[in-house]
Design an enzyme around this catalytic site. Structure first.
Site, PDB file in Angstrom:
ATOM      1  N   HIS A   1       0.955  -1.381  -0.029  1.00  0.00           N
ATOM      2  CA  HIS A   1       0.028  -0.058   0.130  1.00  0.00           C
ATOM      3  C   HIS A   1       0.929   1.292  -0.048  1.00  0.00           C
ATOM      4  CE1 HIS A   1      -3.980  -1.684   0.798  1.00  0.00           C
ATOM      5  NE2 HIS A   1      -3.322  -2.986   1.026  1.00  0.00           N
TER       6      HIS A   1
ATOM      7  N   ASP B   1       3.647   9.876  -0.571  1.00  0.00           N
ATOM      8  CA  ASP B   1       2.458   9.101   0.117  1.00  0.00           C
ATOM      9  C   ASP B   1       2.048   7.834  -1.060  1.00  0.00           C
ATOM     10  OD1 ASP B   1       0.007   8.138   1.739  1.00  0.00           O
ATOM     11  OD2 ASP B   1      -0.449  10.365   1.995  1.00  0.00           O
TER      12      ASP B   1
HETATM   13  O1  LIG Z   1      -1.677   0.566  11.338  1.00  0.00           O
HETATM   14  P1  LIG Z   1      -1.181   2.015  11.686  1.00  0.00           P
HETATM   15  O2  LIG Z   1       0.421   2.078  12.168  1.00  0.00           O
HETATM   16  O3  LIG Z   1      -1.998   2.591  12.667  1.00  0.00           O
HETATM   17  O4  LIG Z   1      -1.184   2.970  10.532  1.00  0.00           O
HETATM   18  C1  LIG Z   1      -2.288   3.250   9.690  1.00  0.00           C
HETATM   19  C2  LIG Z   1      -2.023   2.726   8.235  1.00  0.00           C
HETATM   20  O5  LIG Z   1      -1.036   3.455   7.602  1.00  0.00           O
HETATM   21  C3  LIG Z   1      -1.150   3.332   6.174  1.00  0.00           C
HETATM   22  O6  LIG Z   1      -0.670   3.950   5.501  1.00  0.00           O
HETATM   23  C4  LIG Z   1      -0.454   1.752   6.190  1.00  0.00           C
HETATM   24  O7  LIG Z   1      -0.042   1.406   4.731  1.00  0.00           O
HETATM   25  C5  LIG Z   1      -1.642   0.950   6.642  1.00  0.00           C
HETATM   26  O8  LIG Z   1      -1.007  -0.508   6.604  1.00  0.00           O
HETATM   27  C6  LIG Z   1      -1.739   1.160   8.148  1.00  0.00           C
HETATM   28  O9  LIG Z   1      -2.657   0.437   8.734  1.00  0.00           O
END
Ligand SMILES: O=P(O)(O)OC[C@H]1O[C@@H](O)[C@H](O)[C@@H](O)[C@@H]1O
Length: 496
Positions: A162, A370
């Site tokens: 992602h 991003d």
């Molecule tokens: O899971 P976190 O660390 O709270 O971050 C939120 C998300 O951030 C995103 O940008 C990642 O690609 C996801 O995999 C992730 O879940």
């Protein structure tokens, strides 16, 4: 053990816990995100989602969520610190985002990363029925495809990243670069947000592993691994329906009044992350206030910055700096009852977020780097009135798909200020034409189209996707620029 024909593997389970009125703990499907994308497909499978439920206690036994089975993978304190906060979010995350913060390397983190990936692979092997399709998500789990193939060679394995995949010059810094690449190559299909990322991956595989690689196919151990770009999207119809609700429109009107009925509202909604360009945006705004190009009574900035990864040092430092700067700007330019910046760190429910989108004349999405940025897409989907200007960083994956946005380079302070002014003062007809074009794009390229096009490419026979989509959901045609079942790109390619 119940087994499934479709298994999604992601670091997080698609659920949130909340406390019910009687004090009991309740698990609910998290709004938005990947689960909304996959849900229409998963509920026909039967499907299992393998992931972490948050926290470090013993793995809770979770009920099915909307017909999807939940298989919890536990993390203990050391795993949380060394795998999630360490290797995933203090080594890979900064490295993959242009090293805008210095990636850190610790051997203990790598051990934890392997250990946790092995745990995910074993849990997946248990719940996948013979010949099942398994779809592994994101940078926390690079090693899972390889580990899973070693246990269960019968499975059809997909991997999707992602976040951005960096150019060789950056990735080569990783002490364990060969192992990470080999882990991903355990998949049959490796998907990225952008074609450039697939190109970077192919170059690295050729250089580090000395394997035959093109931007489409890689040969390893007598197998062919396909690679390609599949830009992720949002549930466009859901966001549009929410934003069109009369109560949401009324809430948007009320919000505008509460903001002092300014001429212009600028909105930014970010996770508190150094990749999002929050500090650069504040600096640009502050300089526009100093020069008088923007005046507090006419224009307000609403900055939502939801705290994230709060135990990681770089995130703590960022939050302190952002809060100091917001305080300084409000102290210098605000008046009683009229702050220059409305700064909010609370997570919003979806209806409130949709109302905020509707009130924003300019949505400033200016990350330094991003993978995609789904906030930009949500804003477009919410503007059912065709109004509102999207100010978008060239370094967000979304920029390749939404060229009608007002594009800026967030590293260029003067350019950022110019972009803000241009979008604030754009002619309404220009704003509408751009918004209409972006909405049309998202109407077609929504999250279901993304999931189907990926799964079609993964499951070359098409049997799985046909079965999943034969139960009422109309099949979506292949997405332009993405591989069809035969791996051949169709139509207009996503712009670089
Ligand atoms: O899971 P976190 O660390 O709270 O971050 C939120 C998300 O951030 C995103 O940008 C990642 O690609 C996801 O995999 C992730 O879940």
């Amino acid at each position: 053990m119940r087994q499934s024909s479709l298994v999604v593997v992601a670091n997080r389970l698609p659920i949130d816990d909340s406390v019910a009125p009687d004090g009991a703990c309740e698990w609910r499907r998290s709004p938005g995100g990947l689960v909304s994308a996959l849900h229409p497909l998963l509920r026909h499978a039967p499907a299992t989602w393998v992931g972490w439920a948050g926290g470090t206690g013993p793995a809770p036994n979770l009920p099915d969520v909307d017909g999807v089975r939940m298989r919890t993978v536990p993390l203990d304190q050391d795993d949380l610190r060394d795998h999630y906060e360490g290797f995933a979010n203090a080594t890979l995350w900064p490295l993959y985002h242009d090293s805008v913060e210095q990636p850190q390397h610790h051997r203990r983190w790598w051990e934890a990363y392997q250990r946790v990936n092995q745990r995910f692979a074993e849990a997946t092997a248990e719940v996948a029925e013979p010949g099942a399709v398994v779809w592994v998500q994101d940078y926390h789990l690079h090693l899972v495809p390889g580990m899973l193939r070693a246990i269960r060679p019968d499975l059809r394995i997909g991997f999707f990243l992602h976040v951005p995949f960096p150019p060789p010059e950056l990735f080569m810094q990783l002490p364990r670069r060969a192992e990470l690449l080999r882990g991903m190559l355990g998949a049959d299909l490796v998907g990225f947000q952008r074609a450039q990322a697939a190109h970077n991956f192919a170059q690295l595989v050729a250089k580090v592993l000395d394997l035959p690689a093109t931007d489409r196919r890689i040969g390893i151990d007598g197998r062919v691994v396909r690679i390609g770009a599949f830009p992720v999207s949002i549930d466009t119809a859901e966001m549009a329906a929410l934003a069109a609700r009369p109560d949401v429109a009324a809430r948007a009107r009320r919000l505008r009044q509460d903001l002092g009925s300014p001429e212009h509202v600028i909105l930014s909604v970010d996770r508190m992350d150094y990749t999002k360009g929050i500090e650069q945006r504040l600096k640009a705004y502050s300089e526009l206030l100093v020069s008088g190009h923007v005046k507090v009574r006419d224009t307000v900035l609403v900055q939502v910055a939801v705290p994230s990864r709060e135990r990681v040092g770089q995130y703590q430092i960022l939050r302190e700096r952002v809060e100091r700067e917001v305080g300084r700007i409000n102290g210098e330019f605000g008046r009683v009852g009229e702050p220059a910046i409305h700064y909010l760190t609370q997570p919003f429910d979806r209806a409130e977020l949709a109302a905020l989108y509707r009130v924003a004349d300019v949505m400033a999405v200016t990350p330094l780097r991003d993978g995609m940025n789904l906030v930009a897409k949500e804003y477009v989907a919410a503007r059912v009135d065709d109004a509102g200007a999207l100010l978008l960083s060239e370094f967000a994956g979304a920029a390749a798909e939404l060229p009608q946005a007002y594009l800026v380079n967030p590293h260029d302070l003067e350019g950022l200020k110019q972009g803000l002014l241009e979008s604030l003062h754009a002619a309404p007809a220009d704003v509408r034409a751009r918004m209409r074009a972006m909405r049309a794009h998202l109407h077609e390229h929504d999250i279901r189209a993304w999931a189907r096009s990926y799964l079609r490419a993964l499951d070359e026979t098409g049997a799985l996707v046909d079965r999943l989509t034969s139960t009422g959901d109309p099949a979506t045609p292949p997405v332009p620029g993405q591989p069809d079942r035969s791996g051949t790109p169709t139509g207009r390619p996503a712009q670089p």
